[in-house]
Design a protein around this motif. Structure first.
Motif, mmCIF file in Angstrom:
data_model
loop_
_atom_site.group_PDB
_atom_site.id
_atom_site.type_symbol
_atom_site.label_atom_id
_atom_site.label_comp_id
_atom_site.label_asym_id
_atom_site.label_seq_id
_atom_site.Cartn_x
_atom_site.Cartn_y
_atom_site.Cartn_z
ATOM 1 N N ASP A 20 1.027 -1.335 0.261
ATOM 2 C CA ASP A 20 -0.258 0.087 0.371
ATOM 3 C C ASP A 20 0.853 1.044 0.119
ATOM 4 N N ALA A 21 1.695 1.494 -1.094
ATOM 5 C CA ALA A 21 2.576 2.493 -1.000
ATOM 6 C C ALA A 21 2.440 3.349 -2.420
ATOM 7 N N SER A 22 2.964 4.226 -2.484
ATOM 8 C CA SER A 22 3.147 5.173 -3.666
ATOM 9 C C SER A 22 3.582 4.183 -4.729
ATOM 10 N N PRO A 23 3.384 4.289 -5.706
ATOM 11 C CA PRO A 23 3.842 3.664 -7.361
ATOM 12 C C PRO A 23 5.692 4.375 -7.136
ATOM 13 N N THR A 24 6.512 5.404 -6.997
ATOM 14 C CA THR A 24 7.879 5.396 -7.206
ATOM 15 C C THR A 24 8.144 4.793 -6.030
ATOM 16 N N VAL A 25 7.410 4.220 -4.413
ATOM 17 C CA VAL A 25 7.911 2.940 -4.255
ATOM 18 C C VAL A 25 8.314 1.804 -4.926
ATOM 19 N N TYR A 26 7.670 1.352 -5.744
ATOM 20 C CA TYR A 26 7.820 -0.025 -6.244
ATOM 21 C C TYR A 26 8.925 0.799 -7.564
ATOM 22 N N MET A 78 11.574 2.442 -6.961
ATOM 23 C CA MET A 78 12.883 2.727 -6.120
ATOM 24 C C MET A 78 13.409 0.497 -6.063
ATOM 25 N N PHE A 79 12.450 0.015 -6.378
ATOM 26 C CA PHE A 79 12.672 -0.998 -5.859
ATOM 27 C C PHE A 79 12.665 -2.214 -7.357
ATOM 28 N N LEU A 80 12.066 -1.122 -8.405
ATOM 29 C CA LEU A 80 12.547 -1.781 -9.768
ATOM 30 C C LEU A 80 14.485 -1.425 -10.097
ATOM 31 N N ALA A 81 14.050 -0.343 -9.587
ATOM 32 C CA ALA A 81 15.160 0.351 -10.365
ATOM 33 C C ALA A 81 16.869 -0.446 -9.219
ATOM 34 N N VAL A 82 16.768 -0.313 -8.471
ATOM 35 C CA VAL A 82 17.971 -1.399 -6.989
ATOM 36 C C VAL A 82 17.792 -2.725 -8.322
ATOM 37 N N GLY A 83 16.836 -3.546 -8.580
ATOM 38 C CA GLY A 83 17.051 -4.509 -9.907
ATOM 39 C C GLY A 83 18.347 -4.343 -10.267
ATOM 40 N N LEU A 84 17.173 -3.785 -10.926
ATOM 41 C CA LEU A 84 17.653 -3.442 -12.434
ATOM 42 C C LEU A 84 19.313 -3.553 -11.906
ATOM 43 N N SER A 85 19.565 -2.411 -11.753
ATOM 44 C CA SER A 85 21.032 -1.208 -11.747
ATOM 45 C C SER A 85 21.690 -2.580 -11.361
ATOM 46 N N TRP A 86 21.700 -2.997 -9.906
ATOM 47 C CA TRP A 86 22.540 -4.793 -9.773
ATOM 48 C C TRP A 86 22.526 -5.381 -11.396
ATOM 49 N N TYR A 87 21.434 -6.073 -11.652
ATOM 50 C CA TYR A 87 21.740 -6.824 -12.986
ATOM 51 C C TYR A 87 22.448 -5.883 -13.736
ATOM 52 N N VAL A 88 22.295 -4.531 -14.272
ATOM 53 C CA VAL A 88 23.182 -4.534 -15.133
ATOM 54 C C VAL A 88 24.782 -3.933 -14.804
ATOM 55 N N LEU A 89 24.664 -3.519 -13.675
ATOM 56 C CA LEU A 89 26.324 -3.897 -13.176
ATOM 57 C C LEU A 89 26.684 -4.984 -13.410
ATOM 58 N N ASN A 90 26.216 -6.011 -12.885
ATOM 59 C CA ASN A 90 27.135 -7.220 -12.690
ATOM 60 C C ASN A 90 26.493 -8.440 -13.271
ATOM 61 N N ARG A 91 25.561 -8.220 -14.825
ATOM 62 C CA ARG A 91 25.034 -9.271 -15.614
ATOM 63 C C ARG A 91 25.092 -8.977 -17.253
ATOM 64 N N THR A 92 25.395 -7.686 -16.744
ATOM 65 C CA THR A 92 25.538 -6.962 -19.070
ATOM 66 C C THR A 92 27.193 -6.395 -19.088
#
Length: 359
Positions: free
Chosen positions: A192-198, A200-214
């Motif tokens: 039950d949160a703002s769309p910006t919270v979700y 943020m979660f997406l950005a954290v996951g994508l940032s980890w993936y981009v830095l470590n798997r691309t």
């Protein structure tokens, strides 16, 4: 290239994590001790703290407060991993926070305003990139200049447009509520949160993936660790650094836009509504040892303390409000003192030109 160098180049060194394990253990142990003492003595200060820590409202506030800091921290990771120290994150947050409100005000579209804030941040990040990469300016001084420009420009623009440093209120993104899951005690705040919270979660996951798997992530890390080797491999170091700095502008712009739009107003008084969040973001990614996931949890720790001190001021526990208000910042100093040495990228802050033989 030796196995040891390859490990360092591609960021698989776990030394940063192991050096932080004692600090994490102490923090978790301290929280458990407070929780148990609070259960036994509910009328004590520990009991009050336990009630606050287990409140769904505290988690909700912590998540909301985490958004601008975590997104700015992700941006700082990309920039510094590429070899460019961007301490102008505070300025990127300020300029995007104001622009998001202004564009929302004139268009009536919240997400149009959000995009406008990101564009403003990217443009300022581009100016910073040109100055430090093309003209080889000192990165620390240029970053401070970005902060000071935004600190003066955003409130001035608000004064010119609205006649005061604080903007009028605009629409907010609202909240996304997931039925049933939002009713779960404490953890229901996650659903039950703002769309910006979700976001943020997406950005954290994508940032980890981009830095470590691309491939791009490997280039970014190589640019900050051994730009000569990257250049020898035929990859333009300057382009990678430009891309990383612009990406930091995108992420910090998302953070600044989220900050002001979630509140529905830009506040330009004093240090503005950003109020040091960009500098806290730097602490967060240093504590997280340049790992997006680690930076997020560091941010959540600070945001949780910030949410807690707000509630404590209303509880009236016998301590001056001024003392309660500085709790999160004192904890940041303690964290920096005890977490151990952070390994910064080897070429961070150093200029590099194609064909440079100085390294």
């Amino acid at each position: 290239m030796s196995e040891e160098n390859t490990t360092t180049l591609f960021g698989r060194d776990l030394g940063g994590f192991s050096s932080r394990a004692p600090a994490v253990a102490v923090a978790v142990g301290g929280l458990l001790a407070i929780f148990l003492f609070g259960l036994i003595f509910p009328e004590s200060i520990a009991g009050t703290l336990t009630d606050i820590l287990t409140s769904e409202g505290t988690l909700s506030s912590a998540l909301r407060l985490s958004v601008p800091i975590a997104l700015a921290a992700l941006g700082g990771i990309f920039a510094e991993k590429s070899g460019v120290i961007n301490i102008g994150l505070e300025g990127l947050l300020i300029i995007s926070a104001f622009t998001a409100i202004y564009v929302t005000d004139i268009t009536g579209g919240v997400w149009v305003g959000f995009a406008g804030g990101v564009v403003a941040s990217v443009l300022l990040a581009l100016l910073f990139a040109v100055v430090v990469i093309e003209f080889r300016a000192d990165q620390i001084i240029a970053g401070l200049a970005v902060w000071l420009i935004a600190l003066g420009l955003a409130p001035f623009a608000s004064q010119v447009i609205y006649g005061r440093p604080n903007s009028p209120s605009v629409d907010t993104p609202g909240t996304i509520t997931i039925p049933v899951l939002s009713d779960i005690p404490f953890f229901g705040a996650l659903f039950d949160a703002s769309p910006t919270v979700y976001l943020m979660f997406l950005a954290v996951g994508l940032s980890w993936y981009v830095l470590n798997r691309t491939t791009f992530g490997r280039w970014v890390r190589a640019s900050g660790e051994n730009p000569k080797a990257l250049d020898t491999a035929g990859v333009n170091v300057s382009r990678i650094r430009y891309a990383a700095v612009l990406l930091s502008g995108v992420l910090a712009g998302m953070g600044g836009a989220a900050l002001s739009l979630d509140l529905g107003q830009f506040t330009g008084n004093g240090p503005t509504m950003v109020n040091g969040k960009g500098f806290i973001a730097i602490v967060a990614y240093l504590f997280g040892n340049y790992n997006p996931v680690g930076a997020f949890f560091s941010t959540l720790l600070f945001a949780g303390l910030d949410a807690m001190q707000t509630v404590l001021q209303l509880q009236g526990i016998g301590l001056p409000r001024q003392l309660i208000r500085i709790i999160p910042f004192v904890m940041v100093i303690i964290v920096l003192a005890f977490v151990g040495r952070t390994r910064i990228p080897a070429a961070a802050g150093e200029h590099y030109d194609t064909g440079d033989d100085n390294r």
